[in-house]
Design a protein around this motif. Structure first.
Motif, PDB file in Angstrom:
ATOM      1  N   ASP A 298       0.948  -1.196   0.123  1.00 12.28           N
ATOM      2  CA  ASP A 298      -0.108   0.031   0.042  1.00 12.28           C
ATOM      3  C   ASP A 298       0.878   1.255  -0.029  1.00 12.28           C
ATOM      4  O   ASP A 298       1.406   1.652   1.141  1.00 12.28           O
ATOM      5  N   GLY A 299       1.199   1.635  -1.064  1.00  8.11           N
ATOM      6  CA  GLY A 299       2.016   2.883  -1.388  1.00  8.11           C
ATOM      7  C   GLY A 299       3.570   2.418  -0.919  1.00  8.11           C
ATOM      8  O   GLY A 299       3.841   1.556  -1.304  1.00  8.11           O
ATOM      9  N   ASN A 300       3.926   2.967  -0.078  1.00  4.56           N
ATOM     10  CA  ASN A 300       5.255   2.882   0.541  1.00  4.56           C
ATOM     11  C   ASN A 300       5.420   1.636   1.594  1.00  4.56           C
ATOM     12  O   ASN A 300       6.509   1.437   2.011  1.00  4.56           O
ATOM     13  N   TYR A 301       4.329   1.263   2.028  1.00  3.55           N
ATOM     14  CA  TYR A 301       4.410   0.293   3.159  1.00  3.55           C
ATOM     15  C   TYR A 301       3.996  -1.091   2.568  1.00  3.55           C
ATOM     16  O   TYR A 301       3.122  -1.322   1.410  1.00  3.55           O
ATOM     17  N   THR A 302       4.670  -2.207   3.017  1.00  2.00           N
ATOM     18  CA  THR A 302       4.440  -3.536   2.727  1.00  2.00           C
ATOM     19  C   THR A 302       3.910  -4.175   3.808  1.00  2.00           C
ATOM     20  O   THR A 302       4.363  -4.058   5.149  1.00  2.00           O
ATOM     21  N   PHE A 303       2.942  -4.878   3.816  1.00  2.00           N
ATOM     22  CA  PHE A 303       1.927  -5.392   4.958  1.00  2.00           C
ATOM     23  C   PHE A 303       2.080  -7.097   4.814  1.00  2.00           C
ATOM     24  O   PHE A 303       2.082  -7.571   3.739  1.00  2.00           O
ATOM     25  N   THR A 304       2.212  -7.810   6.204  1.00  2.00           N
ATOM     26  CA  THR A 304       1.925  -9.299   6.015  1.00  2.00           C
ATOM     27  C   THR A 304       1.589  -9.555   7.360  1.00  2.00           C
ATOM     28  O   THR A 304       0.906  -9.080   8.208  1.00  2.00           O
ATOM     29  N   LEU A 305       0.815 -10.882   7.149  1.00  2.00           N
ATOM     30  CA  LEU A 305       0.343 -11.350   8.484  1.00  2.00           C
ATOM     31  C   LEU A 305       1.209 -12.389   9.137  1.00  2.00           C
ATOM     32  O   LEU A 305       1.891 -13.213   8.752  1.00  2.00           O
ATOM     33  N   LYS A 306       1.486 -11.978  10.498  1.00  2.00           N
ATOM     34  CA  LYS A 306       2.376 -12.954  11.509  1.00  2.00           C
ATOM     35  C   LYS A 306       1.635 -13.023  12.576  1.00  2.00           C
ATOM     36  O   LYS A 306       0.789 -12.573  13.132  1.00  2.00           O
ATOM     37  N   ASN A 307       2.265 -14.332  13.216  1.00  2.00           N
ATOM     38  CA  ASN A 307       1.896 -14.667  14.588  1.00  2.00           C
ATOM     39  C   ASN A 307       2.767 -13.827  15.564  1.00  2.00           C
ATOM     40  O   ASN A 307       3.744 -13.925  15.927  1.00  2.00           O
ATOM     41  N   ILE A 308       1.817 -12.980  16.471  1.00  2.00           N
ATOM     42  CA  ILE A 308       2.469 -12.002  17.575  1.00  2.00           C
ATOM     43  C   ILE A 308       2.108 -12.699  18.786  1.00  2.00           C
ATOM     44  O   ILE A 308       0.970 -13.001  19.331  1.00  2.00           O
ATOM     45  N   SER A 309       3.335 -13.060  19.605  1.00  2.00           N
ATOM     46  CA  SER A 309       2.927 -13.825  20.936  1.00  2.00           C
ATOM     47  C   SER A 309       3.322 -12.633  21.939  1.00  2.00           C
ATOM     48  O   SER A 309       4.196 -11.636  21.777  1.00  2.00           O
ATOM     49  N   GLU A 310       2.474 -12.689  22.917  1.00  2.00           N
ATOM     50  CA  GLU A 310       2.611 -11.370  24.129  1.00  2.00           C
ATOM     51  C   GLU A 310       2.422 -12.299  25.290  1.00  2.00           C
ATOM     52  O   GLU A 310       1.407 -13.308  25.357  1.00  2.00           O
ATOM     53  N   THR A 311       3.263 -12.285  26.151  1.00  2.00           N
ATOM     54  CA  THR A 311       3.274 -12.861  27.609  1.00  2.00           C
ATOM     55  C   THR A 311       2.719 -11.959  28.559  1.00  2.00           C
ATOM     56  O   THR A 311       3.205 -10.808  28.644  1.00  2.00           O
ATOM     57  N   TYR A 312       1.911 -12.643  29.185  1.00  2.00           N
ATOM     58  CA  TYR A 312       1.136 -11.697  30.549  1.00  2.00           C
ATOM     59  C   TYR A 312       1.537 -12.325  31.931  1.00  2.00           C
ATOM     60  O   TYR A 312       1.517 -13.693  31.951  1.00  2.00           O
ATOM     61  N   ASN A 313       1.868 -11.693  32.625  1.00  2.00           N
ATOM     62  CA  ASN A 313       2.170 -12.295  34.062  1.00  2.00           C
ATOM     63  C   ASN A 313       1.028 -12.450  34.784  1.00  2.00           C
ATOM     64  O   ASN A 313       0.304 -11.280  34.868  1.00  2.00           O
ATOM     65  N   VAL A 314       0.586 -13.572  35.317  1.00  2.00           N
ATOM     66  CA  VAL A 314      -0.585 -13.862  36.062  1.00  2.00           C
ATOM     67  C   VAL A 314      -0.144 -14.061  37.607  1.00  2.00           C
ATOM     68  O   VAL A 314      -0.866 -13.368  38.379  1.00  2.00           O
ATOM     69  N   GLN A 315       0.957 -14.763  37.949  1.00  2.00           N
ATOM     70  CA  GLN A 315       1.003 -15.115  39.589  1.00  2.00           C
ATOM     71  C   GLN A 315       2.358 -14.722  39.819  1.00  2.00           C
ATOM     72  O   GLN A 315       3.478 -15.606  39.130  1.00  2.00           O
TER      73      GLN A 315
END
Length: 635
Positions: A298-315
């Motif tokens: 899209d114009g000057n930008y290139t996009f793709t789909l990736k799996n993004i992992s986020e870690t949340y502290n629970v205990q």
């Protein structure tokens, strides 16, 4: 007093005269003595015989014995936990340094350097399991090949044997006990060093350990499993309430993860949640897309789909240091001091309890069971059963350091002979490798083969060492070397500290520094030293067996200066230095007393008519006069 000191020095000189401590013969074979110092002492029962006790006394004695046994188990439990905390403390103090050491693959390509790095890293973290797991992580990530990892595994085997040697130092108070305890501990050291001296050149020349273990891995389709928790089920509640470490940080540092370098080894969060979602992300160009189908511009930008992992502290974790704002080094030093205090205290109390419990008929039964061989012609089987027992006990406690450190006091007080402690130590070497094999089988499928091969290398190394140094009685050289060293340290107890420093620190650091300088320097310096050592050993053996074959000058080492072939002059130096240190302490104490005395002088003047104060002043004057005399007569 001066005459008394001269008589004392002369008597010490006569006792030490002729002791050839640096001679290798003293480590190989001892001369005839009137009484064998290695005979197990009789543990006499000084109490009232059982038949002479009434019912009340018998019940009381049973209750006391049960109480002592419960206390013994409690102190043993604290001893094992303190070893675990000690390992965690060493990891906090030197763990990141250990991870950095493993990062230099240029150095690791030298087998000797790899061996020394294995020794030093295991000394830093005080756990062969931890150092082995770092090696497995590096092999699994492709930073290290299995061939380069073999010498490191040999080094971890040596580094883990320092713990029971340090435990033996706690029994330095009694000369006979220290002789047996130090020999019982160092027999493990000599086995490991001798095995490395034979198997490392063999591995470099033929790849024996690598090829055999690779054949085993390729021949069997081994499925991933789960490593059992045995003793950890009991000890983890206490140790994890004190400190918990994140093992992934050390592996991350060794594998070059930049984020791991800035992370703390102290585990803060025990329960986390990782959420993975498919998101649109911006990439530099189409070549960075995950798939041509999932890529658009899209114009000057290139996009793709990736799996993004986020870690949340629970205990959060619940150990003592989870909310403490201290560095890893500070926490490590605190735990190091406390664990050493608990370790030494528990060890002393265990020895005292064992001495009080192992008396009379109980001692006879235990010593008979442990040290007696099977009847002829099956006497040779006894040692192999001891190896199996050592392996089984180590498998239960899941640490060779714990098992060998536990039997060291028993060797010292005379319950276990060094001839029986030797196969038990060999069995502990096998037991700790079986634990590593089970732990390797719990690895993920992609790392299972490499992890299991390294664990099998460790196992095969110890089996090969046992084949070399145990089946043939003449080849049980570690026992003779350990007894020779025990005799030396019994006469010169300071030599035990010299041995530990040289064997586990100075020598490995010296070889490591030569390895950093290049193989040319290593060969140029190392080969002449090895030739000289071999020459001295051969001459010592010929001096003992056939002195007539040697030239007259080589039939003894008397042509050398006394300090070059005897520890007696060095013992005098140590004695003088110790005396000066003690004298300095006394002088400092005297100066403090003078300051205190001058501060209270006015108050003493008001109480000059008090006879008790006058007597005290006279005693102080006498003490000061004695100290002045000692200053004038000291060396």
């Amino acid at each position: 007093m001066a005459q008394h000191n001269e008589n004392h020095n002369g008597r010490c000189e006569n006792e030490n005269k002729g002791v050839k401590a640096s001679s290798t013969v003293s480590l190989v074979e001892e001369g005839p003595r009137d009484t064998d110092p290695w005979d197990l002492p009789e543990l006499k029962d000084t109490g009232v015989p059982w038949s002479a006790l009434d019912t009340k006394a018998k019940v009381l004695k049973i209750l006391v014995s049960v109480g002592k046994f419960v206390l013994l188990l409690g102190f043993l439990y604290l001893f094992i936990c303190s070893l675990d905390i000690l390992s965690s403390a060493f990891q906090l103090v030197g763990g990141k340094t250990a991870g950095d050491i493993f990062k230099d693959n240029v150095v690791l390509s030298n087998p000797l350097a790899g061996l020394v790095i294995g020794v030093l890293v295991t000394l830093l973290v005080q756990s062969s399991s931890t150092s082995s797991s770092i090696v497995v992580s590096m092999v699994s990530s492709g930073l290290l090949t299995v061939q380069l990892a073999v010498p490191i595994i040999m080094g971890t085997n040596i580094g883990t044997s320092v713990t029971n040697t340090l435990v033996a130092m706690t029994q330095v108070g009694d000369r006979s006990t220290f002789r047996r305890a130090f020999a019982g501990a160092t027999v493990h050291d000599f086995f490991n060093w001798l095995s490395v001296m034979v198997l490392l050149p063999l591995e470099v020349a033929s790849g024996y350990l690598y090829e055999v273990t690779k054949l085993i891995i390729d021949s069997f389709k081994i499925q991933s499993g789960e490593a059992p928790d045995l003793l950890n089920v009991i000890t983890d509640p206490l140790t994890e309430s004190i400190i918990m470490l994140d093992s992934k940080v050390l592996s991350g540092i060794a594998t070059g993860d930049p984020e791991a370098r800035n992370m703390s080894l102290i585990k803060r969060w025990c329960k986390t949640f990782t959420n993975t979602t498919l998101r649109n992300v911006t990439v530099p160009g189409p070549e960075n897309c995950t798939s041509p189908v999932l890529c658009w511009v899209d114009g000057n930008y290139t996009f793709t789909l990736k799996n993004i992992s986020e870690t949340y502290n629970v205990q959060k974790c619940k150990h003592l240091f989870v909310n403490v704002n201290l560095s890893d080094l500070a926490v490590g030093l605190i735990l190091l001091a406390l664990s050493l205090l608990v370790l030494c205290s528990c060890l002393i109390l265990i020895v005292k309890l064992l001495n009080s419990m192992l008396k009379g008929q109980v001692a006879v039964v235990i010593k008979t069971i442990i040290n007696t061989d099977f009847p002829f012609p099956f006497g040779w089987v006894t040692g192999y059963i001891a190896i199996i027992v050592g392996a089984g006990m180590t498998f239960i406690v899941q640490s060779s350091s714990v098992f060998t450190s536990a039997i060291t006091p028993l060797v010292g007080i005379g319950v276990i002979s060094i001839e029986r402690a030797y196969p038990l130590s060999l069995g502990s070497n096998i037991g700790t490798t079986t634990t590593a094999i089970l732990a390797a089988m719990a690895s993920p499928g992609e790392t299972l083969a490499n992890s299991l091969q390294i664990a099998l290398v460790h196992f095969l190394f110890n089996i090969s060492g046992i084949v070399l140094w145990y089946p043939i009685p003449f080849m049980r050289i570690p026992i003779r070397l350990a007894k020779g060293l025990g005799n030396i340290t019994a006469s010169y107890r300071w030599f035990a500290a010299v041995y530990i420093l040289c064997c586990f620190f100075v020598f490995p650091l010296f070889v490591f520094s030569l390895s950093l300088a290049g193989w040319q320097v290593l060969v140029g310096v190392g080969v002449p030293i090895i030739v000289i050592v071999i020459f001295i050993i051969v001459i010592n053996i010929i001096q003992k067996q056939k002195p007539g074959c040697l030239p007259a000058i080589l039939r003894s080492w008397d042509f050398l200066p006394l300090w070059a072939h005897s520890l007696a002059p060095w013992d005098k130096v140590v004695g003088v230095c110790t005396a000066k240190c003690c004298c300095c302490c006394k002088c400092c104490q005297l100066a403090a007393d003078d300051l205190e005395h001058s501060g209270k002088e006015n108050a003493h003047r008001e109480m000059y008519d008090n006879p008790a104060m006058s007597a005290e002043k006279e005693v102080e004057n006498e003490i000061r006069a004695d100290l002045n005399i000692q200053k004038m007569t000291r060396l």
